[in-house]
Design a protein around this motif. Structure first.
Motif, PDB file in Angstrom:
ATOM      1  N   GLU A  17      -6.416  -5.185   3.599  1.00  0.00           N
ATOM      2  CA  GLU A  17      -5.958  -3.635   4.167  1.00  0.00           C
ATOM      3  C   GLU A  17      -5.332  -3.062   2.742  1.00  0.00           C
ATOM      4  O   GLU A  17      -5.526  -1.849   2.492  1.00  0.00           O
ATOM      5  N   VAL A  18      -4.483  -3.754   1.722  1.00  0.00           N
ATOM      6  CA  VAL A  18      -3.880  -3.133   0.766  1.00  0.00           C
ATOM      7  C   VAL A  18      -5.416  -2.329  -0.138  1.00  0.00           C
ATOM      8  O   VAL A  18      -5.185  -1.354  -0.486  1.00  0.00           O
ATOM      9  N   LEU A  19      -6.400  -3.309  -0.308  1.00  0.00           N
ATOM     10  CA  LEU A  19      -7.285  -2.973  -1.012  1.00  0.00           C
ATOM     11  C   LEU A  19      -8.154  -1.654  -0.563  1.00  0.00           C
ATOM     12  O   LEU A  19      -8.828  -0.858  -1.062  1.00  0.00           O
ATOM     13  N   SER A  20      -8.424  -1.875   0.881  1.00  0.00           N
ATOM     14  CA  SER A  20      -9.323  -0.884   1.454  1.00  0.00           C
ATOM     15  C   SER A  20      -8.412   0.549   1.580  1.00  0.00           C
ATOM     16  O   SER A  20      -9.148   1.539   1.676  1.00  0.00           O
ATOM     17  N   ALA A  21      -7.026   0.333   1.601  1.00  0.00           N
ATOM     18  CA  ALA A  21      -6.269   1.693   1.554  1.00  0.00           C
ATOM     19  C   ALA A  21      -6.040   2.573   0.376  1.00  0.00           C
ATOM     20  O   ALA A  21      -5.688   3.608   0.149  1.00  0.00           O
ATOM     21  N   ALA A  22      -6.270   1.714  -0.970  1.00  0.00           N
ATOM     22  CA  ALA A  22      -6.084   2.339  -2.239  1.00  0.00           C
ATOM     23  C   ALA A  22      -7.313   2.775  -2.729  1.00  0.00           C
ATOM     24  O   ALA A  22      -8.337   2.208  -2.668  1.00  0.00           O
ATOM     25  N   GLU A  23      -7.167   3.942  -3.325  1.00  0.00           N
ATOM     26  CA  GLU A  23      -8.131   4.667  -4.173  1.00  0.00           C
ATOM     27  C   GLU A  23      -8.550   3.885  -5.500  1.00  0.00           C
ATOM     28  O   GLU A  23      -9.812   3.541  -5.966  1.00  0.00           O
ATOM     29  N   ALA A  24      -7.675   3.380  -5.930  1.00  0.00           N
ATOM     30  CA  ALA A  24      -7.896   2.483  -7.297  1.00  0.00           C
ATOM     31  C   ALA A  24      -6.972   1.480  -7.507  1.00  0.00           C
ATOM     32  O   ALA A  24      -5.491   1.838  -7.496  1.00  0.00           O
ATOM     33  N   VAL A  25      -6.904   0.096  -7.592  1.00  0.00           N
ATOM     34  CA  VAL A  25      -6.129  -0.868  -7.728  1.00  0.00           C
ATOM     35  C   VAL A  25      -6.736  -1.650  -8.864  1.00  0.00           C
ATOM     36  O   VAL A  25      -8.007  -2.294  -8.705  1.00  0.00           O
ATOM     37  N   ASP A  26      -5.989  -2.110  -9.745  1.00  0.00           N
ATOM     38  CA  ASP A  26      -6.593  -3.125 -10.933  1.00  0.00           C
ATOM     39  C   ASP A  26      -6.172  -4.376 -10.212  1.00  0.00           C
ATOM     40  O   ASP A  26      -4.978  -4.754  -9.781  1.00  0.00           O
ATOM     41  N   VAL A  27      -7.067  -5.325 -10.377  1.00  0.00           N
ATOM     42  CA  VAL A  27      -6.862  -6.727  -9.878  1.00  0.00           C
ATOM     43  C   VAL A  27      -6.985  -7.611 -10.867  1.00  0.00           C
ATOM     44  O   VAL A  27      -8.160  -7.868 -11.587  1.00  0.00           O
ATOM     45  N   ASP A  28      -6.069  -8.663 -11.296  1.00  0.00           N
ATOM     46  CA  ASP A  28      -6.460  -9.670 -11.977  1.00  0.00           C
ATOM     47  C   ASP A  28      -6.426 -11.185 -11.414  1.00  0.00           C
ATOM     48  O   ASP A  28      -5.523 -11.437 -10.748  1.00  0.00           O
ATOM     49  N   VAL A  29      -7.296 -11.792 -11.385  1.00  0.00           N
ATOM     50  CA  VAL A  29      -7.498 -13.002 -10.979  1.00  0.00           C
ATOM     51  C   VAL A  29      -7.594 -14.183 -11.767  1.00  0.00           C
ATOM     52  O   VAL A  29      -8.575 -13.800 -12.689  1.00  0.00           O
ATOM     53  N   VAL A  30      -6.831 -15.208 -11.773  1.00  0.00           N
ATOM     54  CA  VAL A  30      -6.749 -16.210 -12.847  1.00  0.00           C
ATOM     55  C   VAL A  30      -6.921 -17.494 -12.057  1.00  0.00           C
ATOM     56  O   VAL A  30      -6.256 -17.722 -11.044  1.00  0.00           O
TER      57      VAL A  30
END
Length: 63
Positions: A17-30
């Motif tokens: 939901e957060v990612l689909s509602a946002a126009e641009a989100v930086d995501v870091d995955v470790v």
């Protein structure tokens, strides 16, 4: 540090939901892990619009 298992379905639904509602989100995955072992994943979101209210992840129910 104490780790508590959480309901993954609720967390993934909220993240979607957060990612689909946002126009641009930086995501870091470790991902930290070793062969034949359990892995740890750290997800960091930058630039999430609005407060992170609505995240209600509860400890997993153990039978």
């Amino acid at each position: 540090m104490t780790r508590t298992p959480f309901e993954t379905d609720q967390l993934l639904a909220w993240l979607g939901e957060v990612l689909s509602a946002a126009e641009a989100v930086d995501v870091d995955v470790v991902v930290e892990g070793q062969p034949d072992s359990r892995s740890s994943v750290q997800i960091t979101l930058h630039g999430v619009p609005g407060p992170l209210g609505g995240l209600e992840v509860r400890p997993r129910v153990v039978d």
